[in-house]
Enzyme design. Structure first.
Site, PDB file in Angstrom:
ATOM      1  N   LYS A  63       8.072   6.396  -7.364  1.00  0.00           N
ATOM      2  CA  LYS A  63       9.087   5.356  -7.160  1.00  0.00           C
ATOM      3  C   LYS A  63       9.995   5.259  -8.378  1.00  0.00           C
ATOM      4  CE  LYS A  63       6.073   2.776  -4.046  1.00  0.00           C
ATOM      5  NZ  LYS A  63       5.084   1.696  -3.893  1.00  0.00           N
ATOM      6  N   ASP A  73       9.604  -5.455  -1.591  1.00  0.00           N
ATOM      7  CA  ASP A  73       8.608  -4.864  -0.688  1.00  0.00           C
ATOM      8  C   ASP A  73       8.579  -5.596   0.660  1.00  0.00           C
ATOM      9  OD1 ASP A  73       7.328  -2.557  -1.461  1.00  0.00           O
ATOM     10  OD2 ASP A  73       5.836  -3.573  -2.712  1.00  0.00           O
ATOM     11  N   GLN A 109       2.178  -2.974  -7.222  1.00  0.00           N
ATOM     12  CA  GLN A 109       1.548  -1.901  -6.447  1.00  0.00           C
ATOM     13  C   GLN A 109       0.200  -2.372  -5.898  1.00  0.00           C
ATOM     14  OE1 GLN A 109       2.951   1.174  -5.665  1.00  0.00           O
ATOM     15  NE2 GLN A 109       1.173   1.364  -4.342  1.00  0.00           N
TER      16      GLN A 109
END
Ligand code: NAD
Length: 290
Positions: free
Chosen positions: A53, A120, A97
């Site tokens: 990412k 997200d 994460q």
């Protein structure tokens, strides 16, 4: 019939070019889109996702603020880092994460992120906006699936889409997205409680597998000519591979390719699109902060 194999990397590259343009425009005005990335612990798969990412962010001219925390970091410390990123005007998006170590409550952490920085799309406010059909961040993998389908000109309005898997990050948001009026698919959600899975999958114009079970979907479960999107990423032991394993999707690719009209490979299908949609969400957050 031999299916057309969808090139997720090419679609991701195309999306990346659009993002790069938007980033260039922002940078000209003095804003460098920046993602705060928090990784707790040293899980190798999580580490490789975070690295991919951050690399993709750099390639499109965006910045990342990297926070690597020890596996025994307590919840309060993690929350204080999130609070600092929430307050920082130079940080436009925040990504924690997952999964987090067991002693940290994931829902507490997700809820602590400012919804304006929730790239997200996991915050309850983002989930609510998606369900209500309002503007907000949409989780990256479901958004990537829909973008791929659109890219391939697969008719969505009126199509029967069958989603296998009901997780909060893939299955459930996908169902909400596909049933939005502007997409207009008819959606069936299958899960571990579904009796006779094939009865539903065989009726799918679009079959999306997100169960996390290697080879769950076999050729005999696919309708001739269906579009098959394989979200699953499963490590299966393979002594001949350098790492001792190889990645397999939820779909038995070789068999399915004989029945489907289009199919995504694993790797190289949905995976690259997930990162591409994250980039899109970060640039969106930066634009919205202007
Ligand atoms: P999860 O384990 O949270 O959820 C899986 C879901 O599948 C569950 O809701 C369960 O009800 C359902 N399921 C499991 N076995 C089933 C069966 N035999 N029949 C019917 N339903 C069944 O998983 P997740 O986080 O949604 O991820 C799913 C898969 O997608 C995993 O392989 C994951 O690695 C992969 N994934 C890929 C990407 C990507 O970018 N390519 C992103 C996220 C997840």
């Amino acid at each position: 019939m031999a299916a057309l194999v969808i090139d997720g990397k090419a679609a991701a590259q195309k999306s990346g070019e659009e993002v790069r343009e938007r980033v260039r425009f922002l940078r000209e005005k003095g804003t460098i889109p920046c993602l705060g990335v928090i990784l707790v612990g040293e899980d190798p798969a999580s580490l490789s996702y975070v690295t991919a990412k951050e690399k993709a962010l750099a390639e499109t001219g965006m910045a990342s603020r990297d926070l690597r925390l020890a596996a025994d970091t307590d919840e309060a410390t993690l929350l204080s880092h999130i609070a600092a990123l929430n307050e920082d005007p130079a940080v436009h998006g925040i990504l924690v994460q997952l999964p987090l170590p067991a002693h940290i409550r994931e829902d507490r952490v997700i809820s602590a992120i400012d919804p304006r920085k929730d790239v997200d799309g996991f915050h309850p406010v983002s989930v609510g906006n998606l369900v209500l059909g309002k503007r907000g961040f949409v989780p990256c993998t479901p958004q990537g699936v829909v973008t791929l389908l659109r890219e391939m000109n697969i008719p969505l309005a009126g199509a029967h889409a069958v989603v296998v898997g009901r997780s909060n990050i893939v299955g459930k948001p996908l169902v909400n997205l596909l049933s939005r009026r502007e997409i207009n698919a008819t959606v069936t959600l299958c899960h571990t409680g579904t009796r006779d899975l094939a009865r539903y999958t065989l009726d799918a114009d679009i079959l999306i597998a997100a169960a996390g079970k290697a080879g769950l979907i076999t050729a005999d479960m696919i309708r001739e000519g269906a579009a098959v999107i394989d979200v699953g990423v499963n490590r299966v032991p393979d002594p001949s591979a350098k790492k001792g394993y190889r990645l397999r999707g939820d779909v038995d690719f070789e068999g399915a390719a004989e029945r489907a009209s289009v199919i995504t490979p694993v790797p190289g299908g949905v995976g690259p699109m997930t990162i591409a949609m994250l980039l899109r969400n970060v640039v969106q957050a930066a634009e919205d902060s202007e």
